[in-house]
Motif scaffolding. Structure first.
Motif, PDB file in Angstrom:
ATOM      1  N   PHE A  69       6.059 -20.732 -24.169  1.00 48.19           N
ATOM      2  CA  PHE A  69       6.299 -22.165 -24.046  1.00 48.19           C
ATOM      3  C   PHE A  69       5.170 -22.978 -24.650  1.00 48.19           C
ATOM      4  O   PHE A  69       4.025 -22.545 -24.724  1.00 48.19           O
ATOM      5  N   VAL A  70       5.537 -24.164 -25.124  1.00 47.34           N
ATOM      6  CA  VAL A  70       4.600 -25.207 -25.544  1.00 47.34           C
ATOM      7  C   VAL A  70       5.119 -26.475 -24.897  1.00 47.34           C
ATOM      8  O   VAL A  70       6.247 -26.899 -25.162  1.00 47.34           O
ATOM      9  N   THR A  71       4.327 -27.063 -24.009  1.00 43.71           N
ATOM     10  CA  THR A  71       4.754 -28.289 -23.333  1.00 43.71           C
ATOM     11  C   THR A  71       3.698 -29.364 -23.508  1.00 43.71           C
ATOM     12  O   THR A  71       2.515 -29.073 -23.668  1.00 43.71           O
ATOM     13  N   CYS A  72       4.147 -30.597 -23.465  1.00 41.14           N
ATOM     14  CA  CYS A  72       3.265 -31.756 -23.489  1.00 41.14           C
ATOM     15  C   CYS A  72       3.644 -32.599 -22.272  1.00 41.14           C
ATOM     16  O   CYS A  72       4.509 -33.470 -22.357  1.00 41.14           O
ATOM     17  N   PRO A  73       3.031 -32.308 -21.114  1.00 44.53           N
ATOM     18  CA  PRO A  73       3.429 -32.991 -19.871  1.00 44.53           C
ATOM     19  C   PRO A  73       3.147 -34.493 -19.913  1.00 44.53           C
ATOM     20  O   PRO A  73       2.244 -34.958 -20.609  1.00 44.53           O
TER      21      PRO A  73
ATOM     22  N   LYS B 192      -1.068 -39.314 -22.977  1.00 45.08           N
ATOM     23  CA  LYS B 192      -0.830 -38.016 -22.324  1.00 45.08           C
ATOM     24  C   LYS B 192      -0.802 -36.973 -23.426  1.00 45.08           C
ATOM     25  O   LYS B 192       0.245 -36.514 -23.861  1.00 45.08           O
ATOM     26  N   ASN B 193      -1.977 -36.596 -23.927  1.00 42.83           N
ATOM     27  CA  ASN B 193      -2.046 -35.786 -25.137  1.00 42.83           C
ATOM     28  C   ASN B 193      -2.398 -34.324 -24.891  1.00 42.83           C
ATOM     29  O   ASN B 193      -2.785 -33.624 -25.806  1.00 42.83           O
ATOM     30  N   ASN B 194      -2.279 -33.848 -23.656  1.00 47.43           N
ATOM     31  CA  ASN B 194      -2.520 -32.425 -23.395  1.00 47.43           C
ATOM     32  C   ASN B 194      -1.299 -31.602 -23.775  1.00 47.43           C
ATOM     33  O   ASN B 194      -0.166 -32.056 -23.626  1.00 47.43           O
ATOM     34  N   MET B 195      -1.559 -30.409 -24.252  1.00 51.16           N
ATOM     35  CA  MET B 195      -0.496 -29.436 -24.481  1.00 51.16           C
ATOM     36  C   MET B 195      -0.853 -28.180 -23.705  1.00 51.16           C
ATOM     37  O   MET B 195      -2.010 -27.792 -23.639  1.00 51.16           O
TER      38      MET B 195
END
Length: 112
Positions: free
Chosen positions: A13-17, A103-106
């Protein structure tokens, strides 16, 4: 929920919460997610952390945004640790440039 679904199906998975302030316990999900964070934070403390994690908007004072980013990283670290506890290699990284999104975390996870 996306990460949980990927873990159940052993998918990468790759998510950007986003919307950290909307995290809450439901009949299917409890927080904190990882055993490490459960030992340290109560549900109520985790919810406070999530509310602060939502404080990253550009119109906020820089110090407040910094605290928001730090809280956001802690919430994502809990997510990452939970996936690692279930057999994943996980990285939490920030998108570049940082200004692309407040919200730039992955969170990137690969089953091992």
């Amino acid at each position: 929920m996306v990460i949980e679904h990927c873990i159940q199906t052993r998918a990468a998975f790759v998510t950007c919460p986003c919307c950290y302030g909307f995290i809450q316990n439901t009949s299917k999900f409890n927080f904190p997610k990882s055993e490490q964070f459960k030992k340290t934070l109560s549900y109520k403390e985790h919810m406070i952390l999530c509310r602060f994690a939502d404080q990253t908007a550009v119109q906020l004072p820089p110090q407040r945004r910094l605290v928001g980013k730090q809280c956001m990283c802690l919430v994502d670290l809990d997510r990452a640790r939970a996936a690692e506890e279930r057999g994943y290699s996980v990285q939490v990284i920030s998108m570049e440039p940082e200004s692309c999104s407040p919200k730039n975390n992955m969170i990137v996870g690969i089953p091992i």
